[in-house]
Write an enzyme that holds these catalytic residues in place. Sequence first.
Site, short mmCIF file in Angstrom:
data_model
loop_
_atom_site.label_atom_id
_atom_site.label_comp_id
_atom_site.label_asym_id
_atom_site.label_seq_id
_atom_site.Cartn_x
_atom_site.Cartn_y
_atom_site.Cartn_z
N ASN A 95 0.83 -1.20 0.00
CA ASN A 95 0.00 0.00 0.00
C ASN A 95 0.86 1.25 0.00
O ASN A 95 1.94 1.28 0.61
CB ASN A 95 -0.92 0.01 1.23
CG ASN A 95 -1.84 -1.21 1.27
OD1 ASN A 95 -2.06 -1.83 0.23
ND2 ASN A 95 -2.33 -1.55 2.43
N HIS A 112 5.79 -0.62 -2.78
CA HIS A 112 5.29 0.08 -3.97
C HIS A 112 5.36 1.59 -3.79
O HIS A 112 4.70 2.33 -4.53
CB HIS A 112 3.85 -0.37 -4.29
CG HIS A 112 3.78 -1.81 -4.70
ND1 HIS A 112 2.62 -2.50 -4.78
CD2 HIS A 112 4.76 -2.68 -5.05
CE1 HIS A 112 2.87 -3.75 -5.17
NE2 HIS A 112 4.16 -3.88 -5.32
#
Length: 238
Positions: A95, A112
């Site tokens: 997330n 990410h």
Amino acid sequence: MRAPKDIVVLTGSGVSAESGVATFRDADGIWAKYDYREVATPEGFAATPDLVHEFYNMRRTAIAAVNPNAAHMALAKLEQALAERGGRLTLVTQNVDNLHERAGSKNILHMHGELNKAECASCAAVIECAEDLSIDIVCASCNRAGGMRPHVVWFGETPRHVEETADAIMGADLFVSIGTSGSVYPAAGFVAEAHALGVPTMELNLEPSLNADLFTTGRYGLATEVVPGWVEEVLAAS
Ligand code: APR
């Protein structure tokens, strides 16, 4: 069962769903509304940077308006309790929101990237960024405009902290995957890495993920129910 002391937890968008943050592949998910090729690839940013900035500005604003939920809070509580016992919780998240941080988690690896940071495509400087980004923003480091992009990993780019995660799994007593469909690698491959090392694995998800059969055990339900329940069990057994 000896209580696990060194735990690696992988989270996906499902852990933030009950905070009001959209997931990606559920019926009303982000990829049902946006074409990832246009808003989450280097090619998309090169073609239409304004559209990409608009996409991430919308998500950054949405996340600033919500709060961590009981699942985020339970993971922060577990990290602190394990540290007090000489153990460690390594929280690897796919997330890009900051809800784990706002819940109090510290040892977080953002595979990410992070929405609240921006990076300069020209000089690679990374800065905190809580407000809207646009192509007009001048990089404070190289003084060039047009290159500031969200500090997130797009499709086709290399996810971060993969080696660090592999090392953490190697030394873990338990690997737990929470709120992810198991659609994107290398994150979806961590359970197989743990399994190959003989590390027990558990999936906590709304429904069985694509690689559910690789997990030693699975518990299914809302993250705000199954995660706190599991954390209380670990703490009671410690
Ligand atoms: N509680 C627990 N699990 C939930 C909940 C909930 N309240 N709501 C949804 N889920 C589960 C869904 O069942 C699904 O398995 O969360 C998972 C979300 O899956 P995806 O939407 O595919 O999101 P994620 O796995 O995080 O995607 C991984 O894909 O697009 C890329 O970069 C993006 O990081 C993202 C990556």
